[in-house]
Each structure stands twice: as structure tokens, then as C-alpha cells.
Design a protein around this motif. Sequence first.
Motif, short mmCIF file in Angstrom:
data_model
loop_
_atom_site.label_atom_id
_atom_site.label_comp_id
_atom_site.label_asym_id
_atom_site.label_seq_id
_atom_site.Cartn_x
_atom_site.Cartn_y
_atom_site.Cartn_z
N THR A 26 49.39 38.05 51.93
CA THR A 26 49.29 38.81 50.83
C THR A 26 49.78 38.57 49.43
OG1 THR A 26 49.34 40.54 52.59
CG2 THR A 26 49.40 41.54 50.41
N LEU A 27 50.98 38.15 49.44
CA LEU A 27 51.64 37.73 48.13
C LEU A 27 50.84 36.57 47.85
CD1 LEU A 27 55.42 38.09 48.67
CD2 LEU A 27 54.07 39.42 47.09
N ASN A 33 45.03 35.53 42.53
CA ASN A 33 44.14 36.45 41.90
C ASN A 33 44.83 36.51 40.40
OD1 ASN A 33 42.16 36.54 43.88
ND2 ASN A 33 43.28 38.42 44.53
N LEU A 34 45.97 36.74 40.33
CA LEU A 34 46.74 36.68 38.94
C LEU A 34 46.66 35.66 38.20
CD1 LEU A 34 48.79 38.60 37.23
CD2 LEU A 34 50.70 37.27 38.29
N MET A 35 46.87 34.37 39.03
CA MET A 35 46.56 33.09 38.28
C MET A 35 45.35 33.05 37.83
SD MET A 35 49.13 30.50 40.18
CE MET A 35 47.76 29.59 40.87
N ARG A 41 41.71 34.28 31.03
CA ARG A 41 42.34 34.93 29.65
C ARG A 41 42.61 34.02 28.63
NH1 ARG A 41 45.67 40.00 30.36
NH2 ARG A 41 44.01 41.03 30.88
N TYR A 42 43.42 33.19 29.02
CA TYR A 42 44.31 32.36 27.95
C TYR A 42 43.65 31.03 27.79
CZ TYR A 42 47.49 35.72 27.78
OH TYR A 42 48.21 37.19 27.82
N LEU A 43 42.72 30.47 28.88
CA LEU A 43 41.91 29.06 28.70
C LEU A 43 40.75 29.34 29.10
CD1 LEU A 43 44.81 26.94 30.47
CD2 LEU A 43 44.21 27.24 28.10
N PRO A 44 39.70 30.04 28.08
CA PRO A 44 38.41 30.21 28.44
C PRO A 44 37.61 29.02 28.48
CG PRO A 44 38.95 30.68 26.26
CD PRO A 44 40.15 30.49 26.78
#
Length: 83
Positions: A26-27, A33-35, A41-44
Motif C-alpha cells: 500500500t505504501l 503515485n506521489l512520485m 508537475r515539475y518536469l512536464p
Amino acid sequence: MENNDLISQGLTLMVFGMGFVFIFLTLLVGVTNLMSVLVTRYLPEPEVVPAAPRRAAPAATDEAQLLAVISAAVHQYRQRHRK
């Protein structure tokens, strides 16, 4: 009496082991998903610039010449690869 103790310990170990694996997976899914969100977001992705349209290859106008070239290539191949 020892049999019940052994089975109880085995079941306890199984529950803790499966619980640990479930929590770990689960973690792992959450962190993945967070990565993914952070990377998008930061590397489009860079914008793709459309390339100039390519010209079509000229069509073979002389089919007889094309047939002769193919026949010569097949003949040469057969001459080189005889048993």
C-alpha cells in the motif's frame, strides 16, 4: 496442548506477515503515485514541434525497369547461394 500453541503461533506469524506485506505494498503504491504527480508537475513533457511535411517518394514510373532490376537481384542471389 503443544499442538494448539504451535498452530496459534503459526497463525499469529501468518497474520503479521501478511499484514506487513499489505502495508508495504500500500505504501509502495502511494509513493509511486506521489512520485508520478511530482514528476508531471515539475518536469512536464517538452512540447513537440511538428516537423516539416515530408515529400512523398517518387513513384516508380517504369515498371519494366523495376521488374528487370528485381529479376537481376534474384538471379544474382540464386547464383551466390547454390548448394
